[in-house]
Scaffold this motif. Structure first.
Motif, PDB file in Angstrom:
ATOM      1  N   ALA A  14      33.516 -16.317  26.897  1.00 41.40           N
ATOM      2  CA  ALA A  14      32.073 -16.532  26.836  1.00 41.40           C
ATOM      3  C   ALA A  14      31.497 -16.456  25.432  1.00 41.40           C
ATOM      4  N   ALA A  15      32.227 -15.894  24.490  1.00 36.57           N
ATOM      5  CA  ALA A  15      31.668 -15.619  23.164  1.00 36.57           C
ATOM      6  C   ALA A  15      31.445 -16.882  22.347  1.00 36.57           C
ATOM      7  N   ASP A  16      30.455 -16.805  21.462  1.00 36.02           N
ATOM      8  CA  ASP A  16      30.217 -17.876  20.500  1.00 36.02           C
ATOM      9  C   ASP A  16      31.224 -17.801  19.353  1.00 36.02           C
ATOM     10  N   ALA A  17      31.722 -16.619  19.084  1.00 39.82           N
ATOM     11  CA  ALA A  17      32.783 -16.419  18.095  1.00 39.82           C
ATOM     12  C   ALA A  17      33.534 -15.157  18.482  1.00 39.82           C
ATOM     13  N   CYS A  18      34.867 -15.228  18.435  1.00 39.99           N
ATOM     14  CA  CYS A  18      35.658 -14.084  18.887  1.00 39.99           C
ATOM     15  C   CYS A  18      36.958 -14.014  18.104  1.00 39.99           C
ATOM     16  N   VAL A  19      37.312 -12.809  17.682  1.00 38.60           N
ATOM     17  CA  VAL A  19      38.580 -12.563  17.006  1.00 38.60           C
ATOM     18  C   VAL A  19      39.510 -11.880  18.003  1.00 38.60           C
ATOM     19  N   ILE A  20      40.683 -12.439  18.193  1.00 36.04           N
ATOM     20  CA  ILE A  20      41.648 -11.884  19.135  1.00 36.04           C
ATOM     21  C   ILE A  20      42.819 -11.274  18.363  1.00 36.04           C
ATOM     22  N   VAL A  21      43.107 -10.021  18.657  1.00 37.30           N
ATOM     23  CA  VAL A  21      44.301  -9.360  18.110  1.00 37.30           C
ATOM     24  C   VAL A  21      45.443  -9.655  19.077  1.00 37.30           C
ATOM     25  N   THR A  63      22.271 -15.614  29.409  1.00 30.22           N
ATOM     26  CA  THR A  63      21.061 -16.112  30.067  1.00 30.22           C
ATOM     27  C   THR A  63      19.844 -16.025  29.155  1.00 30.22           C
ATOM     28  N   ARG A  64      19.862 -15.085  28.204  1.00 33.66           N
ATOM     29  CA  ARG A  64      18.743 -14.934  27.264  1.00 33.66           C
ATOM     30  C   ARG A  64      18.917 -15.811  26.026  1.00 33.66           C
ATOM     31  N   GLY A  65      20.071 -16.431  25.879  1.00 35.73           N
ATOM     32  CA  GLY A  65      20.318 -17.265  24.710  1.00 35.73           C
ATOM     33  C   GLY A  65      20.716 -16.504  23.475  1.00 35.73           C
ATOM     34  N   ALA A  66      21.126 -15.230  23.627  1.00 32.11           N
ATOM     35  CA  ALA A  66      21.530 -14.411  22.492  1.00 32.11           C
ATOM     36  C   ALA A  66      22.974 -14.723  22.089  1.00 32.11           C
ATOM     37  N   MET A  67      23.280 -14.521  20.827  1.00 26.07           N
ATOM     38  CA  MET A  67      24.620 -14.755  20.302  1.00 26.07           C
ATOM     39  C   MET A  67      25.584 -13.685  20.830  1.00 26.07           C
ATOM     40  N   VAL A  68      26.792 -14.096  21.183  1.00 26.91           N
ATOM     41  CA  VAL A  68      27.825 -13.160  21.628  1.00 26.91           C
ATOM     42  C   VAL A  68      29.045 -13.299  20.734  1.00 26.91           C
ATOM     43  N   THR A  69      29.470 -12.191  20.138  1.00 23.81           N
ATOM     44  CA  THR A  69      30.688 -12.165  19.336  1.00 23.81           C
ATOM     45  C   THR A  69      31.557 -11.017  19.841  1.00 23.81           C
ATOM     46  N   LYS A  77      16.517 -10.675  23.125  1.00 26.87           N
ATOM     47  CA  LYS A  77      15.885 -11.959  22.822  1.00 26.87           C
ATOM     48  C   LYS A  77      16.917 -12.976  22.334  1.00 26.87           C
ATOM     49  N   PRO A  78      16.543 -14.255  22.331  1.00 22.99           N
ATOM     50  CA  PRO A  78      17.467 -15.286  21.838  1.00 22.99           C
ATOM     51  C   PRO A  78      17.885 -15.074  20.384  1.00 22.99           C
ATOM     52  N   GLU A  79      17.038 -14.430  19.602  1.00 22.46           N
ATOM     53  CA  GLU A  79      17.367 -14.187  18.193  1.00 22.46           C
ATOM     54  C   GLU A  79      18.440 -13.125  18.007  1.00 22.46           C
ATOM     55  N   ASP A  80      18.664 -12.314  19.024  1.00 23.66           N
ATOM     56  CA  ASP A  80      19.559 -11.163  18.922  1.00 23.66           C
ATOM     57  C   ASP A  80      21.026 -11.550  19.075  1.00 23.66           C
ATOM     58  N   GLY A  81      21.899 -10.583  18.817  1.00 21.34           N
ATOM     59  CA  GLY A  81      23.328 -10.807  18.976  1.00 21.34           C
ATOM     60  C   GLY A  81      24.035  -9.592  19.544  1.00 21.34           C
ATOM     61  N   LEU A  82      25.147  -9.833  20.210  1.00 22.25           N
ATOM     62  CA  LEU A  82      26.028  -8.776  20.698  1.00 22.25           C
ATOM     63  C   LEU A  82      27.330  -8.826  19.919  1.00 22.25           C
ATOM     64  N   LEU A  83      27.883  -7.664  19.618  1.00 18.80           N
ATOM     65  CA  LEU A  83      29.239  -7.560  19.072  1.00 18.80           C
ATOM     66  C   LEU A  83      30.016  -6.650  20.009  1.00 18.80           C
ATOM     67  N   ILE A  84      31.000  -7.228  20.688  1.00 21.50           N
ATOM     68  CA  ILE A  84      31.785  -6.518  21.694  1.00 21.50           C
ATOM     69  C   ILE A  84      33.102  -6.036  21.097  1.00 21.50           C
ATOM     70  N   MET A 118      33.131 -15.825  12.803  1.00 22.90           N
ATOM     71  CA  MET A 118      32.382 -14.669  13.275  1.00 22.90           C
ATOM     72  C   MET A 118      31.433 -14.163  12.201  1.00 22.90           C
ATOM     73  N   ALA A 119      31.882 -14.138  10.949  1.00 20.59           N
ATOM     74  CA  ALA A 119      31.009 -13.732   9.849  1.00 20.59           C
ATOM     75  C   ALA A 119      29.794 -14.660   9.771  1.00 20.59           C
ATOM     76  N   GLU A 120      30.010 -15.945   9.946  1.00 14.68           N
ATOM     77  CA  GLU A 120      28.914 -16.918   9.893  1.00 14.68           C
ATOM     78  C   GLU A 120      27.928 -16.706  11.035  1.00 14.68           C
ATOM     79  N   ARG A 121      28.447 -16.490  12.238  1.00 19.21           N
ATOM     80  CA  ARG A 121      27.551 -16.302  13.401  1.00 19.21           C
ATOM     81  C   ARG A 121      26.724 -15.022  13.233  1.00 19.21           C
TER      82      ARG A 121
END
Length: 204
Positions: free
Chosen positions: A150-157, A131-137, A99-106, A25-28
């Motif tokens: 769906a996330a590209d990187a996710c930490v599960i507690v 759909t926009r190609g943005a990173m999801v963490t 945008k595709p360059e952007d990211g989400l942190l949920i 997740m830190a890398e993404r």
């Protein structure tokens, strides 16, 4: 004693968090910043408070252009009133021209689900990001739900006590994001108290 039980459960859950997932997740997240993307931090309920606090940390400590959609209560309630709860986050992201360059942190205890519909506004935000190609963490709990799927990187507690799911997930989510903003791959500045802390004398 309940305090003993709670702290023991917190220690067990923290010990079971996948360290490789944290590093991934830190890398993404670093990739988002390196390509000039923006970071949108999303949560509802108590996790909205996490998203707001973490936005400050990612901006101030890590130098992200970061935003929390739920921070503007006027816009949030207008969207709820006019567009319905499910679209509050995705339409906000559309207005922000995600945008595709952007990211989400949920931040989410359950991570959202399509069926049954739980935290549907988080699900729709993730769907838009994909759909926009943005990173999801994400940092989530239980089985991770839609975010983990769906996330590209996710930490599960992980769940260690079914009677303490929410307090442990929300509490340790704060630990994980503070780890991330302190991570050498992300931190550009020290926090205030770290800056003024006396330098330890070298061991003899």
């Amino acid at each position: 004693m309940f305090a003993d039980h709670f702290f023991a459960a917190a220690e067990k859950a923290m010990a079971a968090i996948d360290r490789n997932a944290v590093e991934a997740m830190a890398e993404r997240l670093a990739e988002v910043r390196e390509r000039g993307g923006r970071l949108f931090l999303i949560g509802v309920g108590g996790s909205a408070g996490h998203a707001s606090h973490a936005t400050n940390d990612f901006r101030k400590i890590c130098g992200f252009e970061a935003y929390c959609p739920t921070d503007n209560v006027s816009e949030l309630t207008a969207r709820i009133n006019d567009e319905g709860w499910e679209g509050t986050l995705s339409t906000w992201l559309e207005t922000s021209r995600l945008k595709p360059e952007d990211g989400l942190l949920i931040f989410s205890v359950g991570g959202g689900s399509i069926e049954p519909p739980v935290s549907a506004n988080i699900v729709r935000a993730i769907q838009l990001a994909k759909t926009r190609g943005a990173m999801v963490t994400g940092i989530v709990g239980r089985n991770g739900g839609y975010t983990a799927q769906a996330a590209d990187a996710c930490v599960i507690v992980p769940t260690v006590d079914p009677q303490l799911i929410t307090p442990l997930v929300e509490g340790l989510a704060a630990v994980v994001w503070h780890l991330l903003v302190s991570h050498p791959a992300l931190a550009l500045h020290k926090g205030h108290w770290e800056q003024i802390a006396p330098v330890a004398a070298p061991a003899v």
